[in-house]
Write a protein that holds these residues in place. Structure first.
Motif, PDB file in Angstrom:
ATOM      1  N   TYR A 118      -2.010   2.511  -6.936  1.00 28.34           N
ATOM      2  CA  TYR A 118      -3.414   2.094  -6.932  1.00 28.34           C
ATOM      3  C   TYR A 118      -4.337   1.947  -5.292  1.00 28.34           C
ATOM      4  N   LYS A 130     -12.048  -3.872  -0.993  1.00 26.21           N
ATOM      5  CA  LYS A 130     -11.470  -4.653  -2.351  1.00 26.21           C
ATOM      6  C   LYS A 130      -9.421  -4.801  -1.475  1.00 26.21           C
ATOM      7  N   GLY A 172     -13.347   0.926  -0.044  1.00 23.22           N
ATOM      8  CA  GLY A 172     -11.404   0.897  -1.112  1.00 23.22           C
ATOM      9  C   GLY A 172     -11.306  -0.621   0.267  1.00 23.22           C
ATOM     10  N   ARG A 173     -11.436  -0.319   1.568  1.00 23.14           N
ATOM     11  CA  ARG A 173     -11.217  -1.407   2.955  1.00 23.14           C
ATOM     12  C   ARG A 173     -11.390  -2.670   1.882  1.00 23.14           C
ATOM     13  N   GLU A 230     -10.364   5.171  -0.158  1.00 21.73           N
ATOM     14  CA  GLU A 230     -11.907   5.465  -0.434  1.00 21.73           C
ATOM     15  C   GLU A 230     -12.246   5.264   0.621  1.00 21.73           C
ATOM     16  N   THR A 259       0.934  -1.116  -0.031  1.00 24.11           N
ATOM     17  CA  THR A 259      -0.009  -0.071  -0.291  1.00 24.11           C
ATOM     18  C   THR A 259       1.279   0.902  -0.015  1.00 24.11           C
ATOM     19  N   LYS A 290      -4.560   4.175  -2.945  1.00 21.05           N
ATOM     20  CA  LYS A 290      -5.524   4.994  -2.980  1.00 21.05           C
ATOM     21  C   LYS A 290      -6.930   3.748  -2.709  1.00 21.05           C
ATOM     22  N   LEU A 291      -6.867   3.197  -2.727  1.00 26.91           N
ATOM     23  CA  LEU A 291      -7.989   2.578  -2.478  1.00 26.91           C
ATOM     24  C   LEU A 291      -8.303   2.597  -0.520  1.00 26.91           C
ATOM     25  N   SER A 292      -7.102   2.473  -0.354  1.00 23.94           N
ATOM     26  CA  SER A 292      -6.273   2.350   1.246  1.00 23.94           C
ATOM     27  C   SER A 292      -7.332   4.252   1.746  1.00 23.94           C
TER      28      SER A 292
END
Length: 428
Positions: free
Chosen positions: A95, A109, A106-107, A102, A90, A98-100
């Motif tokens: 990428y 995912k 995001g979590r 969101e 992370t 960015k998910l972390s």
């Protein structure tokens, strides 16, 4: 506090959560007793009785599942290893970073990727273990595998990977529908399950004259002191005074910063990293594998050096991941809060970060000392590994976190918390 536990079942939702947690942990312990097909369990036990080092540590974290080579032999360690890899990635992969950020989507995912990684690591580890088991000759018992070959390896891979996936799912269910962190509670259950056996080992040492009664009492007192130190340090805080422009004059408010913000995560992460290469090389007959076994055995200088370094690293890393001073400073500024003598905004964030960095070092050294000191005692005085500092830190830390979670449920329903007595204020 005891009255608080007596009042806990009177909260319907808390009662359901406690019952679900107890049933889930019972299912886990039942699975530990189910052996994997194709293994001579008596011969394997004979081998483990002779084996020392990190294989004993694996047995602690799996609650004896590896010694029986049950369907839960891998335990939850592949999931922890996958979590470590994802958290490290992370930081370096945009990428995932960015998910972390969101939020919940995001979590979810990242959790999905962690599950995939857990399955992959479980398959790799189970293959190495199956291949290694075929080469083991237990003292006086012969081979531990009845019919070596690819059919045994594939069956073992499917069995152990499925077992780890089930434990992972069970831990998530405990977190969602039970009380406390499910993964931590599963590790907690495995460690606690081995404590009676460790006490019996000490009793046998005393009975056969290997230990004196004085040494046994001294070791018990040492464990009490270590537990007391863990409880004290886990509750230690550095409080920063915070003022609010709209608050009444005279009322002081504080921002509490824990000395050990990362909790029991660093020793778990460090142990899982050390366990992976040592577990794999333990079943390989090669000079390089023997070198890894010799130099990463508990008590060796390289093991303790790497272990301490990993613990300190993960203390800082996990604190940086879970606590963002900039977000705290922005929230304080949004609600009119400020630290006296410090300008709101960026200066406040830098001030909080500076203090957090300073107090994390003694917290990391405390965790490392608790985990390494028993390792020295084990190598010098032949103390059972179940009394290791990592196990004690996890047991005490998880117990405190679980009690805190129960207290939160009590307080939110107008019940007095555990640490304040146990007298009921609200309705039943």
């Amino acid at each position: 506090m005891l009255e608080g536990f007596a009042n806990a079942p009177r909260v319907p939702e808390l009662r359901r959560r406690l019952l679900f947690t107890a049933v889930a942990l019972a299912v886990y312990r039942l699975g530990v007793a189910i052996p994997t097909p194709g293994i001579d369990t008596a011969a394997l036990k004979s081998y483990f009785d002779q084996a020392r080092g990190l294989l004993g540590l694996v047995g602690v974290f799996t609650g004896g599942a590896l010694e029986r080579f049950s369907i839960f032999s891998l335990g939850i360690m592949p999931y922890i290893s996958a979590s470590i890899i994802l958290q490290l990635l992370t930081v370096v992969i945009p990428y995932l970073e960015k998910l972390s950020k969101e939020g919940e989507l995001g979590r979810r995912k990242i959790t999905q990727y962690t599950r995939y990684g857990t399955v992959l690591l479980s398959m790799v580890q189970s293959l190495f273990i199956a291949r290694g088991l075929e080469t083991i000759q237990a003292p006086g018992a012969g081979g531990v595998v009845f019919e070596p070959g690819w059919h045994f390896r594939i069956m073992t891979m499917i069995t152990l990977t499925t077992g780890t996936a089930f434990i992972m799912w069970l831990g998530e269910q405990i977190t969602e529908r039970g009380i406390g962190n499910g993964i931590s509670l599963i590790i907690f259950a495995g460690i606690v399950a081995g404590m009676p056996g460790a006490a019996g080992t000490v009793a046998n040492f005393v009975r056969h004259g290997e230990w004196s009664i004085f040494r046994a009492v001294a070791m018990a007192l040492l464990m009490v002191v270590v537990v007391a130190a863990i409880i004290y340090m886990e509750r230690a805080q550095r409080r920063i005074q915070v003022a609010y422009a709209k608050r009444m004059v005279g009322r002081r408010m504080y921002l509490p910063l824990k000395i050990n913000t990362s909790g029991v995560i660093p020793p778990i992460f460090a142990s899982s990293i050390l366990l992976f290469p040592s577990t794999v090389t333990g079943f390989i007959d090669h000079p390089a594998a023997r070198w890894v076994q010799d130099h990463l055995a508990p008590g060796s200088w390289l093991y303790m050096l790497v272990y301490v370094g990993l613990i300190i690293f993960f203390c800082y890393f996990y604190t940086a991941v879970t606590f963002n001073p900039a977000d705290v400073a922005d929230n304080m500024k949004k609600f009119g809060g400020y630290i006296p003598g410090i300008r709101p905004g960026q200066r406040t964030a830098e001030y909080i970060d500076r203090i957090l960095t300073r107090i994390t070092l003694p917290g990391a050294l405390y965790v490392a000392a608790v985990c390494v000191l028993p390792t020295i005692l084990i190598s010098r005085y032949n103390v059972p590994f179940y009394f290791g500092g990592t196990a004690l830190l996890i047991v005490v830390g998880v117990a405190l976190d679980t009690v805190a979670a129960m207290e939160t449920h009590m307080i939110t329903r107008s019940y007095e918390g555990f640490m304040k007595g146990g007298r009921i204020r609200g309705r039943r």
